[in-house]
Every structure is written in structure tokens, then in C-alpha cells.
Design a protein around this motif. Structure first.
Motif, PDB file in Angstrom:
ATOM      1  N   ALA A   1       0.839  -1.200   0.000  1.00 39.78           N
ATOM      2  CA  ALA A   1       0.000   0.000   0.000  1.00 39.78           C
ATOM      3  C   ALA A   1       0.873   1.248   0.000  1.00 39.78           C
ATOM      4  CB  ALA A   1      -0.930   0.002   1.208  1.00 39.78           C
TER       5      ALA A   1
ATOM      6  N   SER B   1      -4.713   2.396   3.149  1.00 39.91           N
ATOM      7  CA  SER B   1      -5.817   1.482   3.419  1.00 39.91           C
ATOM      8  C   SER B   1      -6.315   1.603   4.858  1.00 39.91           C
ATOM      9  CB  SER B   1      -5.393   0.031   3.151  1.00 39.91           C
ATOM     10  OG  SER B   1      -4.514  -0.435   4.168  1.00 39.91           O
TER      11      SER B   1
ATOM     12  N   ASN C   1      -7.559  -1.572  10.116  1.00 40.14           N
ATOM     13  CA  ASN C   1      -8.263  -0.298   9.964  1.00 40.14           C
ATOM     14  C   ASN C   1      -9.524  -0.327  10.823  1.00 40.14           C
ATOM     15  OD1 ASN C   1      -9.601   2.005   9.200  1.00 40.14           O
ATOM     16  ND2 ASN C   1      -9.551   1.590   7.010  1.00 40.14           N
TER      17      ASN C   1
ATOM     18  N   ALA D   1     -11.579   3.908   1.493  1.00 37.12           N
ATOM     19  CA  ALA D   1     -11.229   3.788   2.906  1.00 37.12           C
ATOM     20  C   ALA D   1     -10.476   5.029   3.369  1.00 37.12           C
ATOM     21  CB  ALA D   1     -10.377   2.543   3.129  1.00 37.12           C
TER      22      ALA D   1
ATOM     23  N   ALA E   1      -7.565   7.011   4.755  1.00 35.77           N
ATOM     24  CA  ALA E   1      -6.124   6.778   4.739  1.00 35.77           C
ATOM     25  C   ALA E   1      -5.479   7.347   5.991  1.00 35.77           C
ATOM     26  CB  ALA E   1      -5.501   7.425   3.504  1.00 35.77           C
TER      27      ALA E   1
END
Length: 620
Positions: free
Chosen positions: A453, A473, A492, A502, A504
Motif C-alpha cells: 500500500a 488502506s 483499519n 477507505a 487513509a
């Protein structure tokens, strides 16, 4: 019927209704009910115990709702809408309406919004009898819908049109659109007293929206299978929301979400010193940026730094486009120095001057002229002796090391992918987006810091033994001091996104003892984690709803500071002892032994609050 004082939890009045009557609405002042009976629709004076609002009942086909002050009511029957007085039913104004969307009146009864045959809502001035023109008339399709659509007035002649797809808010007085909220499926909505916020409820959540920044809600409260019967309603000067679910009134503290510290003008940036004692802000003023250092403990201004002019290109702008300036700031790990300057995205070859400021002596240590490729990020080493820069070259990003005393470049670190720069407190390691560089040798090594990511933020613990890396993510990956071995991944826990993206991670901070981690996101969420157990500490903290740019713990680890563009300084108590004191002060008492057995059956009874009283019914 019964009336309760919610704050004191006392029943203050009780009375009977006519046999067979069904209540449909209550006036804003709590004195009058709309009742539907077999004979028709009428208004019931609760205190007097008699009918009011006119002698004859209204037809069963009439739709009746109250005006904003409770002294008037609106009647729509067929294509007629009337504004009447509650006291005697006198018609104060009359006009046309249509459709199933009920009309709405402003608090002063000067304006009424209603639907005609098609198109958008129309606003009618009850004093002149004339239509008030505005962009609301052009919201095509609103008046063609079903009974899920609502019209709502708020303070300052604000008008909201609510559909299944979301909300549009206009300022009727100014004749312009204020906000469009991506909030589908709303069942209830209410403006705050000053019209700054709009609270909405659907089947899953209660949300609060700041109308000057409507891209995302500033507050979200999960209903957890509760069914909202009425509300949300604003109370306590706009600091709490109340809603009715079944026979229970729930009160939700909005806290920092509605903080008065919200700034109308947007600062360009904010950053905290790693030890949490200081924070710095940057704000554009004309052709220059103004920088300031303040104390986090009391928000006292400490230094107004020499301003920096907006960069200019050495040659005329090329096809790459005009310059887009942005400030850069970085504290040294011990907070003794601050590096700051202004860069710009655009053509290569721009003038960039960076200053190293002594925060203790409150004076300039040195100034570096970094004319050339745009600087996209900076980091400041221990004691402010080395400045690390990431530059955007023609082909890629490369990094440099500058000795601040001699003002000389001592190393170039190619391939560090340093859009992100984080230096270990001992100056022994420089971390980029996907590579590491040992210092002072500059030897580089590849490292996937965030499982593929994009990295958004990173921070070392005070002793350098732990590195926390947050990604787009919403996850955080923990690493050891050498960044050679992963120590775990934290999932998360930010609220589910309103859209499809989503939240960040944009800021992380480790407490002074290394035991707690704070994670901030671009939608304004903050989540606390216990580092040892890799478990979350409670639900996300309530914030003003602005993207988190910087986080830091106080030196004693008992306070978390959060900085965002509109609220540069926000404080949170994260010390368990102080949190218990606040909870006990609010509740007035702890759990009784009987309550403890119900809610904490797996643990022995404890007196959590000093004022904990034992009920006689418990017999203990």
C-alpha cells in the motif's frame, strides 16, 4: 400524555387525550399536539386539556405541521397551504401547494417553502405574498418524488431539501447554495441553533455535518439496531444531541466535533514537535507565508518566525504549468529546532530558502538556499544538525543530506523514493516510502513498509526501538529499530467510509513510554492502540472532522495533541486515571454491586468512583 425534563429525568406534567385520538406531532415549545380522530384533525392544548387552533376540526385529508416557533401551524389540503395561528386558528397567509412533500415555515413565519406541480421547491414570503426567487427553484425533480422528501428551515433563513439521495442546503437570504451532502436514506434531520451544523439520522447512524465543509460528516454515532422514533434534537447550547428510541431518550455528547476553535480561514499546515511541547503553523498571507510556534500546554504564542516569500521560477513558466506553493515544516526529534520553508510543485529551477529555527533561544540558527528541483518533503536530524530533503527531479524523487552549520550538501541518496521522510532519533537511519538509508554511509536497502500500500505517515518511538507506518488502506505496520522485521499489523478501525474509499492514515505518534500508539486519518478519525497487546483502546476519538495532519503525546503521556488545518490544536485526555475522574464526575456514582454483576460478571466488584453508593436492595 406525559412531559419529561430530560436533564433532570423527572416527569413534569401528565394529562389525558380525547378517546380514540392519535398524536401525530408535537409543537416545538412542547405545549400543543396535532391529534387525528374519527371526526378529523385538530390541535390539542396540553396544559388546558382542550381543543385549540380553531373550532371545527380539519378534514382527514389535511396534512398539519407546526411552524418554527410553535405558535403557528401549516395546513395543506389539496392544492391549498395555509399558515394559521395556534391560539385561534386565524389564517395568517394562504397560497398554493401540491404533492406529498409537506410545506415548512421559518422560525419567524416570514417564509414558507412548498412544492408546486413540478421542479424544485418554491419559497413564499408570507408578508408580501410574493415568491422569493433563488437556485432552489432549479432543483429539478424534487417536487416530483414521494413522501420521503422533506423541507426544513434553519437559523438565518437556511433551507434544506432532503431526498433519498442526499441533502441540498441554501441560504435564502443570500440567494445561493451552501452545501450538498452525500447522505442518502435520511429519516430525520435538524439544524443546530445557529445553522452551522445539520444533524441527520437514517436506519444505521446519526451524523453531524458542518455546512461550511460538507464533504464528510464531522461526527458519526452508530445506532446498533436501534430505531430512532424522533430526533436528533439539539440541546445544551448545541453541545449534545438527543434522540428518542422506543421509550428511551438517548443523549450523545458531540464534544470536539462542534468545537468553537474551528477557524474560518484555513491554515496551510500544522506540525507538532515529537515531545509534544510545541506546535508550528504556516499560513499564506498575500505573497508570503507566515510561520508561528506555540506551546501545546496553553496555546501560548512563543515565536513569530521570519516570513518566507512564495517561490518564483528562475525562468518563465513552461508547459509544466504555474507554480503551486506549499509550506514544509519539521521539528528535530528533541524539539530543539524547527526547519521550515516554502516549496512549489511545477517547473524545475525554483528559488527555495529553508530556515532552521532555535526553539529555545527563539532565533534563527541558519538559512539554506536550496534553489533547484522542488523540495517535496523535509526531515530534521538530532539537534537540528542535518536537514534531509526529498526533491522531485525530472525523472524521479531523490534525497539529499545538508549540514546545517556549514550549509553544505554532504550526500545525495538516489532511489530512496523519499516523498515521505522519517529519521530515527539517533540519526542512524532515514526511512523513505519504500527504501531505507543507513546514515552517514547512505547505504540503501529496499523495504516494503506497508504490504504494497502507499505509505501516508510514519513515526519512531522516542528511543527509536519501534517504527509505526500508516498507509492509505487505514492499516498500521509496526517495525523494529532496524526496520528489518515486522512487529505486527494493526487493522483499519476507522468508521466505514460514506463513499467507497477507505480512510487513509495521515499521522501517527508513539507515546513517550512506547506503550500507546495514536493513528489519525484524512477524514478526521483518531484511533488509539495498545502497542504491547496490539489491541485497540476504545472506539475512535471524537474530532472536529478535519483531516489529521499531525499527532503528538505530551511529555508525561497523559494528553494527546491533534492538529488539523481548521483546528491546529485539539487536546484529548488519554490517562486512564483522569478519564475515570471525568466519567465519575458526569455519572455521579459508580456501579452498585448489583449493577456490577449485570454488566461485569467476569470480574470481582470494585469501587470505581469515590462516591460509589451501595443500594439497599443489594443487601451488601
Amino acid at each position: 400524555w406525559r412531559v419529561w425534563d430530560v436533564s433532570s429525568r423527572r416527569q413534569v406534567a401528565v394529562g389525558r387525550l380525547p378517546v380514540g385520538a392519535m398524536a401525530e406531532a408535537v409543537a416545538p415549545d412542547g405545549r400543543t399536539l396535532v391529534l387525528r380522530t374519527a371526526a378529523g384533525v385538530g390541535l390539542w392544548d396540553m396544559a388546558a386539556g382542550r381543543w385549540t387552533g380553531g373550532k371545527a376540526p380539519l378534514p382527514l385529508t389535511a396534512q398539519v405541521s407546526f411552524g418554527g416557533d410553535g405558535h403557528t401551524y401549516l395546513v395543506q389540503d389539496g392544492d391549498q397551504v395555509e399558515l394559521r395561528a395556534v391560539a385561534d386558528g386565524k389564517v395568517l397567509a394562504r397560497n398554493r401547494a401540491s404533492g406529498v412533500t409537506r410545506p415548512a415555515a421559518s422560525a419567524d413565519n416570514r417564509l414558507v417553502a412548498r412544492c408546486l406541480d413540478r421542479g424544485g421547491p418554491q419559497v413564499w414570503d408570507t408578508g408580501t405574498g410574493r415568491t422569493v426567487p433563488g437556485p432552489w427553484e432549479r432543483s429539478d425533480g424534487f417536487c416530483d418524488g414521494d413522501d420521503s422528501q422533506q423541507l426544513l428551515f434553519g437559523a438565518g433563513d437556511r433551507l434544506a431539501a432532503i431526498t433519498g439521495a442526499g441533502v441540498t442546503v441554501w441560504d435564502v437570504r443570500a440567494g445561493r447554495e451552501l452545501a450538498v451532502l452525500d447522505d442518502p436514506g435520511i429519516t430525520y434531520a435538524e439544524f443546530s441553533g445557529d445553522g452551522t451544523f445539520l444533524a441527520t439520522a437514517d436506519s444505521a447512524e446519526i451524523r453531524v455535518w458542518r455546512l461550511t465543509k460538507p464533504d464528510a460528516p464531522v461526527f458519526r454515532h452508530a445506532l446498533d439496531s436501534q430505531h430512532v422514533y424522533d430526533g436528533p434534537a439539539w440541546d445544551d447550547g448545541g453541545r449534545v444531541l438527543r434522540y428518542l428510541e422506543g421509550g428511551t431518550v438517548h443523549t450523545v455528547d458531540l464534544g470536539p466535533a462542534v468545537t468553537p476553535a474551528w477557524r474560518g480561514t484555513r491554515p496551510a499546515g500544522v506540525t507538532y514537535s515529537p515531545d509534544g511541547r510545541l506546535y508550528a503553523t504556516a499560513e499564506r498571507s498575500g505573497g508570503r507565508y507566515v510561520f508561528e510556534v506555540r506551546a501545546t500546554a496553553d496555546d501560548r504564542p512563543l515565536s513569530s518566525l521570519p516570513p518566507v516569500d512564495v517561490p518564483v521560477a528562475q525562468a518563465p513558466a513552461t508547459s509544466a504549468g504555474p507554480l503551486s506553493p506549499f509550506p514544509l515544516m519539521a521539528f528535530s526529534p528533541d524539539g530543539s529546532a524547527l526547519a521550515y520553508g516554502v516549496s512549489a510543485s511545477g517547473p524545475q529551477g525554483i528559488e527555495q530558502r529553508f530556515t532552521v529555527w532555535d526553539t529555545a533561544r527563539r532565533r534563527t540558527r541558519t538559512t539554506l538556499d536550496l534553489t533547484g528541483d522542488p523540495v517535496v518533503n523535509i526531515a530534521l536530524g538530532r539537534d537540528g544538525r542535518a536537514l534531509y530533503t526529498a526533491r522531485s527531479g525530472v525523472r524521479d524523487v531523490y534525497d539529499e543530506v545538508w549540514a546545517t552549520r556549514s550549509r553544505r550538501r554532504t550526500a545525495v541518496l538516489p532511489g530512496l523514493a523519499g516523498g515521505l521522510l522519517t529519521v530515527r532519533p539517533d540519526d542512524g537511519l532515514l526511512v523513505g516510502d519504500g527504501r531505507l538509508a543507513s546514515l552517514p554511509s547512505g547505504r540503501a536497502a529496499d523495504r516494503d513498509l506497508a504490504q504494497g500500500a502507499r505509505v501516508g505517515a510514519a513515526a519512531f518511538s522516542a528511543d527509536g526501538s519501534l517504527l509505526a507506518v500508516g498507509d492509505d488502506s487505514g492499516r498500521v505496520t509496526l517495525w523494529d529499530a532496524a526496520v528489518s522485521r515486522s512487529a505486527g499489523v494493526l487493522g483499519n478501525l476507522f468508521p466505514a467510509p460514506i463513499g467507497n474509499v477507505a480512510e487513509a492514515v495521515t499521522a501517527v505518534a508513539v507515546s513517550p513510554d512506547g506503550g500507546m500508539l495514536a493513528v489519525g486519518g484524512d477524514a478526521g478519525s483518531i484511533q488509539l492502540w495498545d502497542v504491547a497487546t496490539r489491541r485497540p483502546l476504545g472506539a475512535p476519538l471524537t474530532t472536529p472532522g478535519d483531516g489529521i495532519e499531525s499527532l503528538a503525546f505530551s511529555p508525561d503521556g497523559r494528553t494527546l495533541y491533534s492538529g488539523s488545518p481548521y483546528v491546529p490544536l485539539q487536546r484529548y485526555v488519554v490517562d486512564p486515571g483522569r478519564a475515570v475522574e471525568r466519567i465519575c464526575a458526569r455519572a455521579g456514582t459508580g456501579l452498585t454491586p448489583g449493577e456490577w454483576r449485570t454488566y461485569v460478571p467476569s470480574a470481582p466488584f470494585q469501587q470505581v468512583c469515590r462516591s460509589n453508593r451501595v443500594s439497599r436492595r443489594d443487601g451488601e
